[in-house]
Every structure is written in structure tokens, then in C-alpha cells.
Design a protein around this motif. Structure first.
Motif, short mmCIF file in Angstrom:
data_model
loop_
_atom_site.label_atom_id
_atom_site.label_comp_id
_atom_site.label_asym_id
_atom_site.label_seq_id
_atom_site.Cartn_x
_atom_site.Cartn_y
_atom_site.Cartn_z
N TYR A 56 9.81 8.85 -5.24
CA TYR A 56 8.98 9.84 -5.19
C TYR A 56 7.62 9.27 -5.33
O TYR A 56 7.33 8.40 -6.31
CB TYR A 56 9.09 10.87 -6.44
CG TYR A 56 8.39 11.92 -6.49
CD1 TYR A 56 8.02 12.91 -5.53
CD2 TYR A 56 7.30 12.04 -7.49
CE1 TYR A 56 7.23 13.96 -5.31
CE2 TYR A 56 6.57 13.13 -7.67
CZ TYR A 56 6.36 14.05 -6.66
OH TYR A 56 5.49 15.19 -6.69
N LEU A 57 6.78 9.45 -4.39
CA LEU A 57 5.27 8.65 -4.53
C LEU A 57 4.32 10.08 -4.73
O LEU A 57 4.25 10.74 -3.72
CB LEU A 57 5.23 7.73 -3.13
CG LEU A 57 3.76 7.10 -3.19
CD1 LEU A 57 4.10 5.69 -2.48
CD2 LEU A 57 2.72 7.63 -2.39
N LEU A 58 3.15 9.67 -5.60
CA LEU A 58 2.01 10.34 -5.60
C LEU A 58 0.97 9.50 -5.41
O LEU A 58 0.66 8.26 -5.98
CB LEU A 58 1.99 11.07 -7.00
CG LEU A 58 2.82 12.22 -7.37
CD1 LEU A 58 2.95 12.52 -8.75
CD2 LEU A 58 2.56 13.53 -6.64
N LEU A 59 0.02 9.94 -4.48
CA LEU A 59 -1.22 9.38 -4.49
C LEU A 59 -2.25 9.75 -5.71
O LEU A 59 -2.03 10.61 -6.14
CB LEU A 59 -1.85 9.60 -3.10
CG LEU A 59 -1.27 9.41 -1.72
CD1 LEU A 59 -1.79 10.03 -0.35
CD2 LEU A 59 -0.90 7.78 -1.73
N SER A 60 -3.06 8.79 -5.88
CA SER A 60 -4.01 8.91 -6.94
C SER A 60 -4.58 10.37 -6.86
O SER A 60 -5.00 11.04 -8.09
CB SER A 60 -5.02 7.98 -7.13
OG SER A 60 -5.83 7.80 -5.93
N THR B 204 0.91 -1.03 0.12
CA THR B 204 0.01 0.22 -0.11
C THR B 204 0.80 1.20 0.14
O THR B 204 2.06 1.21 0.36
CB THR B 204 -1.01 0.02 1.37
OG1 THR B 204 -0.02 0.12 2.44
CG2 THR B 204 -1.87 -1.25 1.48
N ALA B 205 0.30 2.36 -0.05
CA ALA B 205 1.19 3.56 -0.14
C ALA B 205 1.58 3.72 1.38
O ALA B 205 2.76 4.22 1.36
CB ALA B 205 0.05 4.99 -0.65
N ASP B 206 0.87 3.52 2.45
CA ASP B 206 1.37 3.69 3.79
C ASP B 206 2.40 2.80 3.78
O ASP B 206 3.51 3.01 4.40
CB ASP B 206 0.04 3.60 4.61
CG ASP B 206 -0.86 4.57 4.64
OD1 ASP B 206 -0.49 5.57 4.22
OD2 ASP B 206 -1.89 4.34 5.11
N ASP B 207 2.33 1.48 3.44
CA ASP B 207 3.54 0.45 3.50
C ASP B 207 4.82 1.24 3.07
O ASP B 207 5.93 1.23 3.55
CB ASP B 207 3.40 -0.63 2.61
CG ASP B 207 2.27 -1.55 3.32
OD1 ASP B 207 2.06 -1.55 4.64
OD2 ASP B 207 1.81 -2.40 2.39
N LEU B 208 4.76 1.94 1.86
CA LEU B 208 5.93 2.41 0.97
C LEU B 208 6.35 3.82 1.98
O LEU B 208 7.57 4.10 2.00
CB LEU B 208 5.52 2.84 -0.30
CG LEU B 208 5.33 1.69 -1.11
CD1 LEU B 208 4.66 2.08 -2.38
CD2 LEU B 208 6.54 0.75 -1.53
#
Length: 148
Positions: free
Chosen positions: A55-59, A6-10
Motif C-alpha cells: 500500500y503506497l500513499l503519496l505525500s 521513486t513512487a513511480d518505480d514502486l
């Protein structure tokens, strides 16, 4: 079957922090090689040869329009596709979609001094995880937001 994080995991695993352009990031590498100021145009201080980040972007997030002094390579690592918009100093606009699409493009160059922005496409993971490498190395002093 493998587990898709999940995004939170990352965010937790890679210690991602909020980025001024939107999304989350962490620096993963800063070159030990330093470039002398004399070989860099428009620079009067030495600079690392290169840097890299996750670099992470949520939807529902955008990477806002900005430009850098450095060339920046974008690499799609995981998650939903991401559309990268690039505008040259002459105003030529180009859009590329990176990630799991029929075109299978997983990296793109944002040349120095080009405006760039990005947005994830809706998908099952709810995020796009990228890596980017800047050469010469990134410095927040070079980061210019677009002001309409």
C-alpha cells in the motif's frame, strides 16, 4: 550508496492500482486456508484465513477513514513516516507514527471494527510504502467508509 526508488518505480514494479481509500495497492498474498463460515462472527460465507497487500500513499494523499471486519496489521516498509489514526468503537482515539522517526515504530495493529485512517508526513521521498496483513482475509464487502 543505495538508490531509493521513486513512487513511480514502486507503482510500476509492484503493479500498484488505485485503492478506494486513497493511494495505490496490490494484493501480494491470499491464504490457501479457508475458514468455515460457522466460526466467523457476523459472516455467512467461508473466508480466506489471511491476505496481504502493498500500500503506497503519496505525500499529498490520505487513506480515508474506514473500518474492516478483520484485524489489520500495518507495516512501514520504505519512505517517509506515516501517521495512523485509530478510533475504537467506544470513541477512544489513538495516533501512531510509523517509520523512520525517533520512536522507530514500524508496525501497528488496527483491530477489527476500529475506524482507521492514515496520512504520510512530508519528507524526502514523497511517499510512504506500507504492507498490511488482514486476518481473516480482506474482502471489499467488509470495507466501510466513514460517512459524517
Amino acid at each position: 550508496m543505495s538508490h531509493t526508488p521513486t513512487a513511480d518505480d514502486l507503482i510500476d514494479r509492484h503493479h500498484l492500482q488505485p485503492h478506494p481509500a486513497g493511494g495505490y495497492f496490490s494484493e501480494t498474498w491470499r491464504s490457501a486456508l479457508t475458514l468455515p463460515a460457522a466460526i466467523l462472527p457476523d459472516e455467512d460465507v467461508p473466508r480466506q484465513a489471511g491476505t496481504a497487500i502493498y500500500y503506497l500513499l503519496l505525500s499529498d494523499q490520505l487513506c480515508v477513514r474506514h473500518r474492516l471486519f478483520s484485524d489489520k496489521l500495518w507495516f512501514h516498509l520504505l519512505g517517509d513516516p506515516l501517521t495512523l489514526s485509530l478510533e475504537s468503537p467506544r470513541g477512544d482515539l489513538r495516533e501512531l507514527t510509523l517509520g523512520p522517526t525517533p520512536d522507530l515504530i514500524f508496525q501497528a495493529l488496527a483491530p477489527a471494527h476500529h475506524w482507521q485512517s492514515a496520512r504520510p508526513l512530508p519528507g524526502p521521498t514523497g511517499y510512504a510504502l506500507m504492507a498490511s496483513v488482514a486476518v481473516p482475509g480482506f474482502d471489499f464487502g467488509d470495507f466501510e467508509h466513514f460517512s459524517p
